[in-house]
Design a protein around this motif. Sequence first.
Motif, PDB file in Angstrom:
ATOM      1  N   GLN A  26      36.170  48.948  43.958  1.00  0.00           N
ATOM      2  CA  GLN A  26      37.098  48.754  42.847  1.00  0.00           C
ATOM      3  C   GLN A  26      37.114  47.292  42.392  1.00  0.00           C
ATOM      4  N   LEU A  27      36.994  46.367  43.356  1.00  0.00           N
ATOM      5  CA  LEU A  27      36.923  44.949  43.003  1.00  0.00           C
ATOM      6  C   LEU A  27      35.664  44.673  42.183  1.00  0.00           C
ATOM      7  N   LEU A  28      34.540  45.256  42.595  1.00  0.00           N
ATOM      8  CA  LEU A  28      33.304  45.098  41.825  1.00  0.00           C
ATOM      9  C   LEU A  28      33.483  45.608  40.397  1.00  0.00           C
ATOM     10  N   ALA A  74      43.145  37.289  35.834  1.00  0.00           N
ATOM     11  CA  ALA A  74      43.675  35.939  35.622  1.00  0.00           C
ATOM     12  C   ALA A  74      43.950  35.251  36.961  1.00  0.00           C
ATOM     13  N   ARG A  75      44.329  36.019  37.994  1.00  0.00           N
ATOM     14  CA  ARG A  75      44.528  35.452  39.340  1.00  0.00           C
ATOM     15  C   ARG A  75      43.188  35.117  39.991  1.00  0.00           C
ATOM     16  N   LEU A  76      42.185  35.946  39.734  1.00  0.00           N
ATOM     17  CA  LEU A  76      40.864  35.693  40.314  1.00  0.00           C
ATOM     18  C   LEU A  76      40.140  34.552  39.615  1.00  0.00           C
ATOM     19  N   PHE A  77      40.414  34.373  38.322  1.00  0.00           N
ATOM     20  CA  PHE A  77      39.749  33.347  37.524  1.00  0.00           C
ATOM     21  C   PHE A  77      40.795  32.510  36.784  1.00  0.00           C
ATOM     22  N   ASN A  95      40.256  37.793  50.417  1.00  0.00           N
ATOM     23  CA  ASN A  95      41.167  36.981  49.611  1.00  0.00           C
ATOM     24  C   ASN A  95      41.269  37.544  48.189  1.00  0.00           C
ATOM     25  N   ASP A  96      40.120  37.901  47.600  1.00  0.00           N
ATOM     26  CA  ASP A  96      40.132  38.450  46.246  1.00  0.00           C
ATOM     27  C   ASP A  96      40.891  39.778  46.191  1.00  0.00           C
ATOM     28  N   LEU A  97      40.719  40.599  47.217  1.00  0.00           N
ATOM     29  CA  LEU A  97      41.444  41.870  47.263  1.00  0.00           C
ATOM     30  C   LEU A  97      42.951  41.636  47.354  1.00  0.00           C
ATOM     31  N   ARG A  98      43.355  40.679  48.175  1.00  0.00           N
ATOM     32  CA  ARG A  98      44.787  40.385  48.296  1.00  0.00           C
ATOM     33  C   ARG A  98      45.347  39.811  46.996  1.00  0.00           C
ATOM     34  N   LEU A  99      44.588  38.944  46.339  1.00  0.00           N
ATOM     35  CA  LEU A  99      45.044  38.413  45.055  1.00  0.00           C
ATOM     36  C   LEU A  99      45.204  39.531  44.028  1.00  0.00           C
ATOM     37  N   THR A 100      44.248  40.445  44.022  1.00  0.00           N
ATOM     38  CA  THR A 100      44.291  41.558  43.076  1.00  0.00           C
ATOM     39  C   THR A 100      45.476  42.476  43.357  1.00  0.00           C
ATOM     40  N   LEU A 101      45.629  42.888  44.615  1.00  0.00           N
ATOM     41  CA  LEU A 101      46.760  43.745  44.965  1.00  0.00           C
ATOM     42  C   LEU A 101      48.086  43.026  44.741  1.00  0.00           C
ATOM     43  N   GLY A 102      48.145  41.763  45.114  1.00  0.00           N
ATOM     44  CA  GLY A 102      49.364  40.981  44.902  1.00  0.00           C
ATOM     45  C   GLY A 102      49.728  40.900  43.430  1.00  0.00           C
ATOM     46  N   SER A 103      48.718  40.780  42.580  1.00  0.00           N
ATOM     47  CA  SER A 103      48.961  40.755  41.140  1.00  0.00           C
ATOM     48  C   SER A 103      49.479  42.102  40.655  1.00  0.00           C
ATOM     49  N   ALA A 139      29.732  35.817  39.541  1.00  0.00           N
ATOM     50  CA  ALA A 139      28.531  36.217  40.275  1.00  0.00           C
ATOM     51  C   ALA A 139      28.740  36.070  41.779  1.00  0.00           C
ATOM     52  N   ARG A 140      29.387  34.985  42.206  1.00  0.00           N
ATOM     53  CA  ARG A 140      29.645  34.793  43.634  1.00  0.00           C
ATOM     54  C   ARG A 140      30.598  35.850  44.168  1.00  0.00           C
ATOM     55  N   LYS A 141      31.646  36.139  43.415  1.00  0.00           N
ATOM     56  CA  LYS A 141      32.607  37.156  43.847  1.00  0.00           C
ATOM     57  C   LYS A 141      31.942  38.537  43.905  1.00  0.00           C
ATOM     58  N   ARG A 142      31.078  38.834  42.937  1.00  0.00           N
ATOM     59  CA  ARG A 142      30.330  40.096  42.957  1.00  0.00           C
ATOM     60  C   ARG A 142      29.423  40.150  44.176  1.00  0.00           C
ATOM     61  N   GLY A 143      28.725  39.059  44.445  1.00  0.00           N
ATOM     62  CA  GLY A 143      27.824  39.009  45.599  1.00  0.00           C
ATOM     63  C   GLY A 143      28.566  39.196  46.913  1.00  0.00           C
ATOM     64  N   ASP A 144      29.723  38.564  47.040  1.00  0.00           N
ATOM     65  CA  ASP A 144      30.522  38.707  48.263  1.00  0.00           C
ATOM     66  C   ASP A 144      31.006  40.147  48.439  1.00  0.00           C
ATOM     67  N   ALA A 145      31.531  40.735  47.366  1.00  0.00           N
ATOM     68  CA  ALA A 145      32.041  42.110  47.455  1.00  0.00           C
ATOM     69  C   ALA A 145      30.902  43.094  47.737  1.00  0.00           C
ATOM     70  N   LEU A 146      29.749  42.859  47.143  1.00  0.00           N
ATOM     71  CA  LEU A 146      28.602  43.733  47.398  1.00  0.00           C
ATOM     72  C   LEU A 146      28.140  43.607  48.850  1.00  0.00           C
ATOM     73  N   ALA A 147      28.197  42.406  49.405  1.00  0.00           N
ATOM     74  CA  ALA A 147      27.841  42.211  50.820  1.00  0.00           C
ATOM     75  C   ALA A 147      28.803  42.982  51.728  1.00  0.00           C
ATOM     76  N   VAL A 148      30.083  43.026  51.369  1.00  0.00           N
ATOM     77  CA  VAL A 148      31.068  43.786  52.141  1.00  0.00           C
ATOM     78  C   VAL A 148      30.725  45.275  52.093  1.00  0.00           C
ATOM     79  N   VAL A 149      30.440  45.785  50.908  1.00  0.00           N
ATOM     80  CA  VAL A 149      30.086  47.203  50.767  1.00  0.00           C
ATOM     81  C   VAL A 149      28.844  47.517  51.590  1.00  0.00           C
ATOM     82  N   ARG A 150      27.845  46.668  51.499  1.00  0.00           N
ATOM     83  CA  ARG A 150      26.593  46.923  52.232  1.00  0.00           C
ATOM     84  C   ARG A 150      26.804  46.883  53.743  1.00  0.00           C
ATOM     85  N   SER A 151      27.626  45.958  54.214  1.00  0.00           N
ATOM     86  CA  SER A 151      27.858  45.894  55.661  1.00  0.00           C
ATOM     87  C   SER A 151      28.630  47.114  56.146  1.00  0.00           C
ATOM     88  N   LEU A 152      29.528  47.613  55.339  1.00  0.00           N
ATOM     89  CA  LEU A 152      30.259  48.828  55.701  1.00  0.00           C
ATOM     90  C   LEU A 152      29.335  50.049  55.657  1.00  0.00           C
TER      91      LEU A 152
END
Length: 191
Positions: free
Chosen positions: A31-33, A72-75, A139-147, A98-111
């Motif tokens: 969902q973050l992606l 707006a919280r993420l950027f 951190n991005d997920l918490r910012l998103t949910l917090g928002s 691009a960095r945030k996408r890369g990080d989230a994609l790495a999380v998905v791949r590791s899972l």
Amino acid sequence: MPGYFESTPGGTAAVALDEVEISILRNLAVQLLELIGPGDADSGTGDGEPADPFAGLFEDGPTKPPQDPALARLFPDAYEETADSAEFRRFTENDLRARKRGDALAVVRSLDALSPGRRGGAVLTLTEAEALQWLGTLNDLRLTLGSRLEVTDDEENELYHLPDSDERKPLVLAYLWLGGLQESLVATLQV
């Protein structure tokens, strides 16, 4: 180790996750992606190399903050809303996305790489580099949910006392759980 990261020999971090936790984390990362948006459609040669390594230097990014409060919280603006803020955003937001996408994609791949055992759980072990990607995504997920929950410093205590009937309760539980994961991962990186 259940539910929280612990440091392991060799400077890695590990966490035991059950099938439900794996599914929730993967779903939230996907969902973050989707929220961050797609990357450049044709930014490379197909072998992982950019077609022109200098092309990104001349690309213009957005100059206005996103309208979505979570984005707006993420950027966020780097400065008060001025011409400097627009210029800074123009030259940095695409790289940050691009960095945030890369990080989230790495999380998905590791899972996705986990092989759940007979009881449906698995142990996720991260290298230091992977741990940093996970930390960024948590951190991005918490910012998103917090928002989405409209969390402010004053309201966080209220979130602990929501009745089960409150429709925000599942998001609050995810928000608090992600905070525990994030905190435990930070602790493993400081060892």
